[in-house]
Design an enzyme around this catalytic site. Structure first.
Site, short mmCIF file in Angstrom:
data_model
loop_
_atom_site.label_atom_id
_atom_site.label_comp_id
_atom_site.label_asym_id
_atom_site.label_seq_id
_atom_site.Cartn_x
_atom_site.Cartn_y
_atom_site.Cartn_z
NE ARG A 206 -4.08 0.43 1.12
CZ ARG A 206 -5.12 0.92 0.57
NH1 ARG A 206 -5.43 0.67 -0.89
NH2 ARG A 206 -5.77 1.65 1.20
CB VAL B 171 -5.65 -12.53 2.42
CG1 VAL B 171 -6.77 -13.25 2.83
CG2 VAL B 171 -4.89 -11.80 3.48
CG ASP C 252 -13.72 2.78 3.10
OD1 ASP C 252 -14.94 2.91 2.90
OD2 ASP C 252 -12.80 3.04 2.34
CG ASN D 242 -12.59 -1.22 1.84
OD1 ASN D 242 -12.02 -1.16 0.44
ND2 ASN D 242 -13.02 -0.05 2.55
CG ASP E 205 -8.80 -0.52 1.40
OD1 ASP E 205 -7.79 -1.05 1.22
OD2 ASP E 205 -9.37 -0.39 0.26
#
Length: 382
Positions: free
Chosen positions: A89, A146, A246, A251, A264
């Site tokens: 990320r 994952v 979020d 997500n 996220d």
């Protein structure tokens, strides 16, 4: 009823002409990022690890802020061959109209680590955080990859022709229950247990974000929304807890309609659990409302607010407060985000700036209906 799969992409976004089938999130070259990450790994792994990064790809269909790349890392540790499937990320390109003004990747990394340590909620394994932007051009962190399926955002899963839409009602009920139970599993983490999860996700913070987004180009609709939120603050919220921020099925990853990973965390903070529940309910309503406006059937019996509340109470033993204000809070915050997302799309030539800046907000009619009260009967909250 329209069944033309091209119709949503042609019509979504109204006068702003925001596409539904593709939204640019980065101009970086994934292969170059992979080479830079390979060089960086040599600095964090033991001497002689000889890392090699391959199979670098950018996932499609989800995410409009932080950048994500997938890769496989192979290296040696004490004479043993190691292969890790990883996800990086990366802080977004801050010169390309980022969705948010700042990106605290260290906070995200720490919150994921805390959730893994303190709960049974499945999150990816946190591997490395790198604050030094010189390695790949921005701070980033790496986590384990994952496996699972993700309900798509682009095109939205309510548009049909995807695994959520083709599932049976029983399977979607399993997905829904698993999502709410995972959300409930986060909320035993209270402010006293948090590390760097940030401050309470309060209205003042989002008012400041609203001001940052619109600047001198005011949005009369958003101004009215935040005045309404301030004037109607709820009094029946639960005690503060870790807020995912979020909280939505887009997500999450699923295998056999059960959550395998919660992803996220860039909007994480501390807030009453109703904030997360309201966001989870609203983000489905957002996609369902778009589907209905395009004369697509969508999934009207899925992720209904009253059903989410019942499942949450069963999982926690605590009935949440009324979700109406929190759904409006979510829709109005999302209105600011969509204003910013559309401005990004204008930058990349994927949308046009309309004469009425409120047309940058895809769901402006929803917000108007929430303000005048006509929306709530449509979703069973009148």
């Amino acid at each position: 009823m329209s069944t033309d799969p091209e119709a949503p992409a042609a019509k979504l976004g109204g006068p702003a002409e925001l596409p539904s089938d593709h939204i640019t999130t980065s101009t970086r070259d994934p292969e170059q990022l992979g080479r830079r990450i390979q060089s960086w790994l040599a600095t964090v792994l033991p001497p002689g690890a000889d890392p090699h990064v391959s199979e670098v790809v950018t996932p499609e269909g989800n995410g409009m802020s932080s950048e994500t790349i997938l890769f496989t890392a192979r290296y040696d540790v004490d004479g043993e061959k190691v292969e890790r499937r990883c996800v990086a990320r990366i802080e977004p390109e801050l010169d390309k109209i980022p969705v948010f003004p700042t990106y605290d990747l260290a906070m995200q990394f720490d919150v994921m680590s805390l959730v893994a340590e303190a709960t049974q909620v499945p999150v990816p394994e946190t591997l490395w955080y790198e604050a030094d932007a010189s390695f790949i051009g921005a701070p980033f962190f790496v986590m384990g990859r994952v496996d699972g399926d993700v309900p798509r955002d682009v095109l939205p899963y309510t548009f049909g022709d995807n695994w959520v839409d083709s599932a049976t009602s029983h399977q979607r009920a399993q997905l829904q229950a698993s999502a709410v139970e995972a959300l409930a599993g986060l909320h035993p983490i209270t402010p006293s247990r948090r590390t760097t999860a940030g401050d309470w996700v309060d209205l003042a913070e989002w008012e400041a974000y609203h001001e940052w987004v619109v600047g001198e180009k005011r949005s009369p609709l958003l101004d009215e929304c935040f005045a309404w939120l301030r004037a109607t603050l709820p009094a029946d919220t639960s005690p503060d807890a870790l807020s995912w921020g979020d909280a939505r099925i887009g997500n999450m990853m699923f295998v056999d309609f059960q959550v395998t990973a919660v992803l996220d965390w860039e909007m994480a903070g501390v807030a009453p659990p109703e904030v997360d529940l309201g966001w989870m309910a609203y983000l489905h309503l957002f996609f369902q409302d778009i589907s209905s406006s395009l004369e697509l059937p969508g999934l009207p019996d899925f992720m209904r607010p009253e059903d989410l509340a019942v499942t949450y109470e069963a999982a926690t033993g605590r009935a949440p407060g009324d979700l109406t204000w929190h759904i409006a809070y979510s829709a109005m915050r999302h209105g600011v985000i969509m204003r910013r997302v559309t401005e990004r799309a204008v930058l990349f030539g994927e949308a046009v700036e309309p004469a009425d800046l409120d047309d940058m907000i895809i769901h402006r009619d929803t917000l108007r209906g929430m303000l005048d009260g006509t929306y709530w009967a449509k979703v069973g909250l009148a």
